[in-house]
Enzyme design. Structure first.
Site, PDB file in Angstrom:
ATOM      1  N   CYS A   2     -51.739  75.840  18.672  1.00 11.57           N
ATOM      2  CA  CYS A   2     -51.331  77.150  19.152  1.00 11.57           C
ATOM      3  C   CYS A   2     -50.787  77.954  17.965  1.00 11.57           C
ATOM      4  CB  CYS A   2     -50.263  77.126  20.223  1.00 11.57           C
ATOM      5  SG  CYS A   2     -50.737  76.221  21.690  1.00 11.57           S
ATOM      6  N   ARG A  27     -55.783  77.148  14.789  1.00 12.07           N
ATOM      7  CA  ARG A  27     -54.728  76.354  15.420  1.00 12.07           C
ATOM      8  C   ARG A  27     -54.978  76.106  16.906  1.00 12.07           C
ATOM      9  NH1 ARG A  27     -50.149  76.368  12.108  1.00 12.07           N
ATOM     10  NH2 ARG A  27     -48.959  75.561  13.840  1.00 12.07           N
ATOM     11  N   TRP A  73     -54.088  76.152  22.294  1.00 13.13           N
ATOM     12  CA  TRP A  73     -54.757  74.853  22.428  1.00 13.13           C
ATOM     13  C   TRP A  73     -54.043  74.176  23.584  1.00 13.13           C
ATOM     14  CZ3 TRP A  73     -53.475  69.623  22.216  1.00 13.13           C
ATOM     15  CH2 TRP A  73     -54.554  68.741  22.068  1.00 13.13           C
ATOM     16  N   ASN A  99     -45.287  77.864  21.311  1.00 11.54           N
ATOM     17  CA  ASN A  99     -46.094  76.779  20.765  1.00 11.54           C
ATOM     18  C   ASN A  99     -45.236  75.529  20.812  1.00 11.54           C
ATOM     19  OD1 ASN A  99     -47.612  75.018  19.196  1.00 11.54           O
ATOM     20  ND2 ASN A  99     -46.990  75.951  17.265  1.00 11.54           N
ATOM     21  N   GLY A 100     -45.782  74.441  21.346  1.00 15.83           N
ATOM     22  CA  GLY A 100     -45.027  73.195  21.420  1.00 15.83           C
ATOM     23  C   GLY A 100     -45.134  72.600  22.806  1.00 15.83           C
ATOM     24  N   GLU A 477     -64.714  57.778   7.561  1.00 16.20           N
ATOM     25  CA  GLU A 477     -64.532  59.222   7.435  1.00 16.20           C
ATOM     26  C   GLU A 477     -65.838  59.955   7.799  1.00 16.20           C
ATOM     27  OE1 GLU A 477     -62.357  61.250   7.465  1.00 16.20           O
ATOM     28  OE2 GLU A 477     -63.113  63.072   6.574  1.00 16.20           O
ATOM     29  N   LYS A 481     -66.285  62.728  10.769  1.00 14.89           N
ATOM     30  CA  LYS A 481     -66.817  64.076  10.499  1.00 14.89           C
ATOM     31  C   LYS A 481     -67.974  64.377  11.442  1.00 14.89           C
ATOM     32  CE  LYS A 481     -64.485  65.296   8.738  1.00 14.89           C
ATOM     33  NZ  LYS A 481     -63.169  65.253   8.234  1.00 14.89           N
ATOM     34  N   GLU A 484     -66.874  64.756  15.215  1.00 13.68           N
ATOM     35  CA  GLU A 484     -66.031  65.896  15.601  1.00 13.68           C
ATOM     36  C   GLU A 484     -66.770  67.227  15.582  1.00 13.68           C
ATOM     37  OE1 GLU A 484     -63.529  66.009  11.419  1.00 13.68           O
ATOM     38  OE2 GLU A 484     -62.609  66.940  13.148  1.00 13.68           O
ATOM     39  N   HIS A 500     -70.891  41.238  14.991  1.00  9.21           N
ATOM     40  CA  HIS A 500     -69.947  40.546  15.872  1.00  9.21           C
ATOM     41  C   HIS A 500     -69.798  41.270  17.205  1.00  9.21           C
ATOM     42  CE1 HIS A 500     -68.975  37.594  12.849  1.00  9.21           C
ATOM     43  NE2 HIS A 500     -68.850  38.574  11.966  1.00  9.21           N
ATOM     44  N   LYS A 595     -56.792  72.702  14.403  1.00  7.37           N
ATOM     45  CA  LYS A 595     -56.590  72.241  13.031  1.00  7.37           C
ATOM     46  C   LYS A 595     -55.289  71.475  12.835  1.00  7.37           C
ATOM     47  CE  LYS A 595     -57.640  72.186   8.631  1.00  7.37           C
ATOM     48  NZ  LYS A 595     -58.701  71.224   8.305  1.00  7.37           N
TER      49      LYS A 595
HETATM   50  C1  F6R Z   1     -60.497  65.652  10.900  1.00  5.80           C
HETATM   51  C2  F6R Z   1     -59.154  66.170  10.730  1.00  5.80           C
HETATM   52  C3  F6R Z   1     -58.041  65.446  11.404  1.00  5.80           C
HETATM   53  C4  F6R Z   1     -56.764  65.515  10.551  1.00  5.80           C
HETATM   54  C5  F6R Z   1     -55.582  64.917  11.335  1.00  5.80           C
HETATM   55  C6  F6R Z   1     -54.331  64.888  10.485  1.00  5.80           C
HETATM   56  O1  F6R Z   1     -61.428  66.405  10.192  1.00  5.80           O
HETATM   57  O2  F6R Z   1     -58.938  67.168  10.101  1.00  5.80           O
HETATM   58  O3  F6R Z   1     -58.373  64.129  11.698  1.00  5.80           O
HETATM   59  O4  F6R Z   1     -56.976  64.800   9.380  1.00  5.80           O
HETATM   60  O5  F6R Z   1     -55.354  65.675  12.470  1.00  5.80           O
HETATM   61  O6  F6R Z   1     -53.995  66.155  10.044  1.00  5.80           O
HETATM   62  P1  F6R Z   1     -53.069  66.382   8.799  1.00  5.80           P
HETATM   63  O7  F6R Z   1     -53.773  65.865   7.611  1.00  5.80           O
HETATM   64  O8  F6R Z   1     -52.841  67.855   8.756  1.00  5.80           O
HETATM   65  O9  F6R Z   1     -51.810  65.604   9.067  1.00  5.80           O
END
Ligand code: F6R
Length: 600
Positions: A2, A27, A73, A99-100, A477, A481, A484, A500, A595
């Site tokens: 948010c 956000r 969000w 927000n929260g 990773e 990617k 998501e 396994h 984000k």
């Molecule tokens: C995936 C992604 C998330 C963040 C996670 C932690 O692409 O961006 O998995 O890595 O939410 O976020 P930070 O690094 O901001 O603590």
């Protein structure tokens, strides 16, 4: 999660709020709203969807010099117009954005708001109704706000308007980020400085459990006990062009392309005049005092931590454990005598990581935050900070922050090693330069990755990434990617682990992306590829020059074996990007995500 904005001053607030929300859309983007105040009252506009959808319902004829805005969000209640912020009290005297998460909202509702008809399913509406109740009991809005805040349990950043006072925005925060920005005859409020760079670069940080009275001439910060707090502003060192897409179709592509430059910037930032790498000596002191390091992180940052462990153990010879932040407090390991905690967080705001930070600070342990955002909560609350220098990362899928985290952790490991007199058989500055050049080559090979994405991923419903040793972590990773942003069910596995159980999922044509950059496991991973091919899988092997074989889909330029994750991840980022494009997905704003994850 948010985003909040507020403006009070000399211009029409509406366009400033909308532009600010556009910058905060990373956000949260399931619904949005603004409230514009003028001497006729408060006009609220909200809509489900993006800021563009909100723009379409905002009445151009409504003008006002004061306003607040929100991009959501969803946590409590589905994304909808009714649940979108701002929320108003029954008489519509009070209007707020939040927000929260208010953890005790149902208790508050039961204890204080019997008979009050709530319109939405949100925890936020309870705050505004509580405020109105206290105002109706004869309190000023400021006192009612204070009284309400003392009852809230959980996290909040709040901006509040009072219909009977068009000269003030009331603001408060606890555990959720919020800044006040200063201007001439105007002041602003924002979850992130980025939103208000359009009008100012002067910001004041707010601390938890502070409330702020913002007028167009003045910003007064008070504790909840009423003591006035003086705090100097700082200049936000962000270039407006850093937060624009420029000619790129998506932020994600721009940020992938920025990685070589970020590598060079990191080396420059951590280099002494004599050319050697250096890290603040207090941090190196804390590394040397530690008998064990605990890395705490989430998502992509957790994956960076897994690689960081290898860097620190191999170079600095300090044992490291890596933990998912949200699980740490339930499964807390028996801690060593002298632990050092390293929090890795692009945003520096992740609530799961912060909860661990608060907990370990209570135990009296030292903490280092590795983050991209100076002044972020995790940076402020830890003892030490190492910055990523990656520039703002706006696409929801993290790319350049991941490789920046790896580079900074490698530098930390090598400087610690040097301080202990441990000799490393390579020159990290030079090797990071080679990494940057290799990244340039990969960024120039986009067409090949687009082709791989088209051939392997345009119609599949699942995909597996396999690797061994460091390549395993990069596979984790890569799979994150891909899932998501393209919504393909993707999983990363240690090459030896697939048989396994998970090998049962391999069918005719299942794509397997195998990474092979480590000489000591090259033959083993190729053996694992053969096992899945024998069961019908469609293999895409990405190998490092020197280990490559004829059937490989892409050969990476050679870099030092310990630093391969910085390079092998780039094709996986690009393949995911093109897979998402081929499937018509919204690359920068994938569904259900946001984000900065500021709720636990
Ligand atoms: C995936 C992604 C998330 C963040 C996670 C932690 O692409 O961006 O998995 O890595 O939410 O976020 P930070 O690094 O901001 O603590």
């Amino acid at each position: 999660m948010c985003g909040i904005v507020g403006y009070i001053g000399r211009n029409d607030a509406k366009e400033i709020l909308l532009k600010g929300l556009e910058k905060l859309e990373y956000r949260g983007y399931d619904s949005a709203g603004i409230a514009v105040q003028n001497n006729e009252g408060i006009h609220v506009f909200k809509e489900k969807g993006r800021i563009a959808d909100l723009r379409s319902v905002v009445d151009d004829n409504v003008l006002g010099n004061t306003g607040i805005g929100h991009t959501r969000w969803a946590t409590h209640g589905v994304p909808s117009k009714v649940n979108a912020h701002p929320h108003q009290s029954t008489t519509e005297r009070l209007t707020l954005v939040h927000n929260g998460v208010i953890e005790n909202y149902s208790i508050l509702k039961r204890e204080y708001l019997e008979g009050v008809q709530l319109k939405s399913e949100t925890d936020t509406e309870v705050i505004v109704q509580l405020l109105e109740k206290f105002v109706n009991e004869g309190n000023s809005v400021e006192d009612a706000f204070r009284q309400t805040l003392t009852l809230l349990k959980g996290s909040y950043a709040i901006a509040l308007l009072d219909k009977e006072n068009d000269e003030t925005i009331f603001v408060a925060k606890n555990k959720s980020p919020l800044l006040v920005g200063l201007g001439e005859e105007f002041n602003v409020v924002a979850s992130d400085a980025m939103a208000m760079l359009q009008v100012t670069d002067q910001f004041v940080e707010l601390m938890d459990k502070e409330m702020v009275i913002v007028t167009k001439e003045k910003v007064t910060i008070k504790t909840l006990e009423g003591t006035v707090v003086e705090r100097d502003p700082y200049t936000a060192e962000l270039d407006a062009s850093d937060i624009e897409k420029g000619t790129y179709p998506h932020y994600m592509l721009k940020e992938i392309d920025e990685q070589p430059a970020v590598m060079r910037k990191i080396v420059q930032s951590y280099r002494n005049d004599d050319g050697s790498l250096s890290v603040d000596e207090d941090i190196i002191g804390a590394m040397n005092e530690a008998d064990r390091i605990y890395i705490i992180a989430a998502g992509t940052s957790y994956h960076a931590g897994l690689v960081g462990k290898q860097f620190i153990e191999k170079m600095a010879k300090i044992p490291v454990e890596v933990h998912v932040a949200s699980e740490f407090s339930y499964n807390m390991p028996i801690l060593s005598e002298k632990p050092l905690f390293i929090f890795i967080s692009q945003s520096g705001e992740t609530a799961d990581s912060r909860a661990v930070l608060v907990q370990i600070k209570e135990f009296g342990y030292k903490a280092l935050t590795v983050t991209n955002v100076p002044g972020s909560t995790l940076s402020r609350e830890a003892d030490y900070t190492l910055l990523l220098h990656a520039g703002p990362e706006i696409a929801v899928a993290s790319t350049k922050a991941y490789t920046a985290q790896l580079a900074v952790l490698a530098i930390l490991a090598s400087v610690t090693a040097a301080s202990k007199g441990i000799e490393i058989d390579f020159d990290l500055t030079q090797e990071l330069g080679i990494v940057a050049n290799a990244m340039d080559v990969l960024c120039d090979a986009k067409e090949e990755f687009e082709e791989i994405a088209r051939n392997f991923l345009s119609t599949t419903r699942n995909c597996f990434f396999i690797g061994r040793a460091l390549d395993y972590y990069v596979g984790l990773e890569g799979s994150l990617k891909l899932k998501e942003i393209s919504y393909i069910q993707a999983e990363g596995f240690a090459g030896g682990e697939l048989k396994h159980g998970t090998i049962a999922l391999i069918e005719e044509g299942t794509p397997i992306i195998a990474i092979s950059t480590q000489e000591h496991v090259n033959l083993s991973i190729r053996g694992n590829v053969k096992e899945v091919v024998a069961r019908g899988a469609n293999p895409c092997i990405i190998s490092m020059k020197g280990l490559n074989e004829e059937e490989d889909s892409f050969v990476l330029p050679e870099v030092h074996e310990l630093l391969t994750p910085l390079v092998s991840v780039v094709p996986l980022q690009l393949i995911s990007y093109y897979a998402a494009l081929h499937r018509d997905c919204d690359v920068d704003k994938p569904r259900n995500l946001a984000k900065s994850v500021t709720v636990e």
